[in-house]
Write a protein that holds these residues in place. Structure first.
Motif, PDB file in Angstrom:
ATOM      1  N   TYR A   1       2.338  11.010  30.308  1.00  0.00           N
ATOM      2  CA  TYR A   1       2.296  12.288  31.004  1.00  0.00           C
ATOM      3  C   TYR A   1       0.934  12.936  30.766  1.00  0.00           C
ATOM      4  N   VAL A   2       0.491  13.715  31.742  1.00  0.00           N
ATOM      5  CA  VAL A   2      -0.755  14.468  31.608  1.00  0.00           C
ATOM      6  C   VAL A   2      -0.436  15.956  31.716  1.00  0.00           C
ATOM      7  N   GLN A   3      -1.140  16.736  30.924  1.00  0.00           N
ATOM      8  CA  GLN A   3      -0.958  18.181  30.954  1.00  0.00           C
ATOM      9  C   GLN A   3      -2.325  18.843  31.036  1.00  0.00           C
ATOM     10  N   HIS A   4      -2.597  19.472  32.166  1.00  0.00           N
ATOM     11  CA  HIS A   4      -3.829  20.238  32.305  1.00  0.00           C
ATOM     12  C   HIS A   4      -3.628  21.610  31.683  1.00  0.00           C
TER      13      HIS A   4
ATOM     14  N   LEU B   1       2.545   7.514  34.868  1.00  0.00           N
ATOM     15  CA  LEU B   1       3.116   6.200  35.117  1.00  0.00           C
ATOM     16  C   LEU B   1       4.243   5.943  34.118  1.00  0.00           C
ATOM     17  N   LYS B   2       5.011   4.874  34.401  1.00  0.00           N
ATOM     18  CA  LYS B   2       6.117   4.543  33.521  1.00  0.00           C
ATOM     19  C   LYS B   2       6.336   3.036  33.487  1.00  0.00           C
ATOM     20  N   TYR B   3       6.810   2.570  32.337  1.00  0.00           N
ATOM     21  CA  TYR B   3       7.205   1.177  32.159  1.00  0.00           C
ATOM     22  C   TYR B   3       8.695   1.145  31.866  1.00  0.00           C
ATOM     23  N   THR B   4       9.422   0.343  32.675  1.00  0.00           N
ATOM     24  CA  THR B   4      10.869   0.266  32.480  1.00  0.00           C
ATOM     25  C   THR B   4      11.333  -1.177  32.554  1.00  0.00           C
ATOM     26  N   SER B   5      10.679  -2.067  31.838  1.00  0.00           N
ATOM     27  CA  SER B   5      11.014  -3.481  31.680  1.00  0.00           C
ATOM     28  C   SER B   5      10.801  -4.315  32.939  1.00  0.00           C
ATOM     29  N   ALA B   6       9.958  -3.849  33.815  1.00  0.00           N
ATOM     30  CA  ALA B   6       9.579  -4.665  34.974  1.00  0.00           C
ATOM     31  C   ALA B   6       8.198  -5.273  34.662  1.00  0.00           C
ATOM     32  N   ALA B   7       7.249  -5.142  35.541  1.00  0.00           N
ATOM     33  CA  ALA B   7       5.915  -5.694  35.314  1.00  0.00           C
ATOM     34  C   ALA B   7       5.273  -5.029  34.101  1.00  0.00           C
ATOM     35  N   THR B   8       4.599  -5.818  33.286  1.00  0.00           N
ATOM     36  CA  THR B   8       4.011  -5.257  32.068  1.00  0.00           C
ATOM     37  C   THR B   8       2.747  -4.453  32.349  1.00  0.00           C
ATOM     38  N   LEU B   9       2.087  -4.709  33.466  1.00  0.00           N
ATOM     39  CA  LEU B   9       0.932  -3.901  33.852  1.00  0.00           C
ATOM     40  C   LEU B   9       1.416  -2.893  34.886  1.00  0.00           C
ATOM     41  N   VAL B  10       1.304  -1.638  34.524  1.00  0.00           N
ATOM     42  CA  VAL B  10       1.842  -0.577  35.368  1.00  0.00           C
ATOM     43  C   VAL B  10       0.701   0.243  35.943  1.00  0.00           C
ATOM     44  N   LYS B  11       0.733   0.435  37.230  1.00  0.00           N
ATOM     45  CA  LYS B  11      -0.280   1.279  37.878  1.00  0.00           C
ATOM     46  C   LYS B  11       0.316   2.650  38.153  1.00  0.00           C
ATOM     47  N   GLY B  12      -0.498   3.671  37.878  1.00  0.00           N
ATOM     48  CA  GLY B  12      -0.024   5.027  38.087  1.00  0.00           C
ATOM     49  C   GLY B  12      -0.881   5.777  39.087  1.00  0.00           C
ATOM     50  N   ILE B  13      -0.776   7.084  39.005  1.00  0.00           N
ATOM     51  CA  ILE B  13      -1.539   7.914  39.932  1.00  0.00           C
ATOM     52  C   ILE B  13      -2.967   8.116  39.436  1.00  0.00           C
TER      53      ILE B  13
ATOM     54  N   SER C   1     -12.126  15.792  36.654  1.00  0.00           N
ATOM     55  CA  SER C   1     -10.775  16.356  36.769  1.00  0.00           C
ATOM     56  C   SER C   1      -9.757  15.661  35.857  1.00  0.00           C
ATOM     57  N   ASP C   2     -10.171  14.573  35.186  1.00  0.00           N
ATOM     58  CA  ASP C   2      -9.264  13.887  34.258  1.00  0.00           C
ATOM     59  C   ASP C   2      -9.189  14.596  32.907  1.00  0.00           C
ATOM     60  N   ALA C   3     -10.051  15.548  32.675  1.00  0.00           N
ATOM     61  CA  ALA C   3     -10.038  16.265  31.398  1.00  0.00           C
ATOM     62  C   ALA C   3      -8.710  16.995  31.240  1.00  0.00           C
ATOM     63  N   ALA C   4      -7.950  16.625  30.220  1.00  0.00           N
ATOM     64  CA  ALA C   4      -6.600  17.168  30.032  1.00  0.00           C
ATOM     65  C   ALA C   4      -6.042  16.611  28.725  1.00  0.00           C
ATOM     66  N   GLU C   5      -4.794  16.980  28.460  1.00  0.00           N
ATOM     67  CA  GLU C   5      -4.066  16.421  27.312  1.00  0.00           C
ATOM     68  C   GLU C   5      -3.141  15.337  27.847  1.00  0.00           C
ATOM     69  N   TYR C   6      -3.094  14.202  27.152  1.00  0.00           N
ATOM     70  CA  TYR C   6      -2.276  13.078  27.595  1.00  0.00           C
ATOM     71  C   TYR C   6      -1.240  12.755  26.517  1.00  0.00           C
ATOM     72  N   PHE C   7       0.008  12.620  26.969  1.00  0.00           N
ATOM     73  CA  PHE C   7       1.098  12.338  26.048  1.00  0.00           C
ATOM     74  C   PHE C   7       1.740  11.000  26.385  1.00  0.00           C
ATOM     75  N   CYS C   8       1.895  10.179  25.356  1.00  0.00           N
ATOM     76  CA  CYS C   8       2.660   8.938  25.474  1.00  0.00           C
ATOM     77  C   CYS C   8       4.081   9.256  25.039  1.00  0.00           C
ATOM     78  N   VAL C   9       5.055   8.792  25.802  1.00  0.00           N
ATOM     79  CA  VAL C   9       6.453   9.139  25.548  1.00  0.00           C
ATOM     80  C   VAL C   9       7.295   7.873  25.549  1.00  0.00           C
ATOM     81  N   VAL C  10       8.204   7.758  24.602  1.00  0.00           N
ATOM     82  CA  VAL C  10       9.118   6.630  24.559  1.00  0.00           C
ATOM     83  C   VAL C  10      10.530   7.130  24.752  1.00  0.00           C
ATOM     84  N   ARG C  11      11.270   6.382  25.526  1.00  0.00           N
ATOM     85  CA  ARG C  11      12.677   6.716  25.719  1.00  0.00           C
ATOM     86  C   ARG C  11      13.541   5.546  25.286  1.00  0.00           C
ATOM     87  N   THR C  12      14.489   5.850  24.416  1.00  0.00           N
ATOM     88  CA  THR C  12      15.549   4.893  24.116  1.00  0.00           C
ATOM     89  C   THR C  12      16.853   5.658  24.196  1.00  0.00           C
TER      90      THR C  12
END
Lengths: 113, 111
Positions: free
Chosen positions: B36-39, B48-60, B84-95
């Motif tokens: 996630y990105v937070q300006h 972007l998100k990874y949900t056990s499909a392709a290991t290389l994930v393309k996002g916006i 415009s990419d200057a922001a805070e970026y969060f990696c998130v895991v869901r189980t």
């Protein structure tokens, strides 16, 4: 497309007062999550609801309570506010079809004086 | 218990140069992973998100991430940074029902 709506966007309260934050999920989303993000910190999970029942609980203080209503909107009630409660409160929603993705609202900025 | 580590609290790059934001996770189960990105003064936006499909994930916005199970990593990359990419970026895991945020990485983009 409709997004998650939170109200109010900004709220200023004094210590020991109460506050109620509201969250309106995306239509047909059945799960709501609440997060608290302190200044310069990452969002901390507070609580979540699925189909109007509490589904998971995080680091929510006992002074806080929340519920999800029949129309799936949720309210976070905060009592005996403390200075440390000043934060950005995010609500997110998801559905069975978007099970692996949360859609976040813009947040409510709470300032406790 | 699951957890997320973002190794760099702050990354600074020049405009037009590559971006690498690192994320490592620990999870007892096969996780779903998100960036996630937070300006400033804005809400959280899914990149972007990874949900056990392709290991290389393309996002916006030209971002992509590669899931490497052997390294328990999900690093975020972009070939060419924009101001415009200057922001805070969060990696998130869901189980299961629980989403866990990493501490965040602040990306600065220099002209």
């Amino acid at each position: 497309a409709a997004g998650v709506i939170q109200s109010p966007r900004h709220l200023i309260k004094e210590k020991r007062e109460t506050a109620t934050l509201k969250c309106y999920p995306i239509p047909r989303h059945d799960t709501v999550y609440w997060y608290q993000q302190g200044p310069g910190q990452d969002p901390q999970f507070l609580i979540s609801f699925y189909e109007k029942m509490q589904s998971d609980k995080g680091s929510i203080p006992d002074r806080f309570s929340a519920q999800q209503f029949s129309d799936y909107h949720s309210e976070l009630n905060m009592s005996s506010l403390e200075l440390g409660d000043s934060a950005l409160y995010f609500c997110a929603s998801s559905s069975k079809t978007s099970y692996n993705e949360q859609f976040f609202g813009p947040g409510t900025r709470l300032t406790v004086l | 218990a699951q957890s997320v580590t973002q190794l760099d609290s702050h990354v600074s790059v020049s405009e037009g140069t590559p971006v690498l934001l690192r994320c490592n996770y620990s999870s007892s189960y096969s996780p779903s992973l998100f960036w996630y990105v937070q300006h400033p003064n804005k809400g959280l936006q899914l990149l972007l998100k990874y949900t056990s499909a392709a290991t290389l994930v393309k996002g916006i916005n030209g971002f992509e991430a590669e899931f490497k199970k052997s390294e328990t990593s999900f690093h975020l990359t972009k070939p060419s940074a924009h101001m415009s990419d200057a922001a805070e970026y969060f990696c998130v895991v869901r189980t299961g029902q629980n989403f866990v945020f990493g501490p965040g990485t602040r990306l600065s983009v220099l002209p």
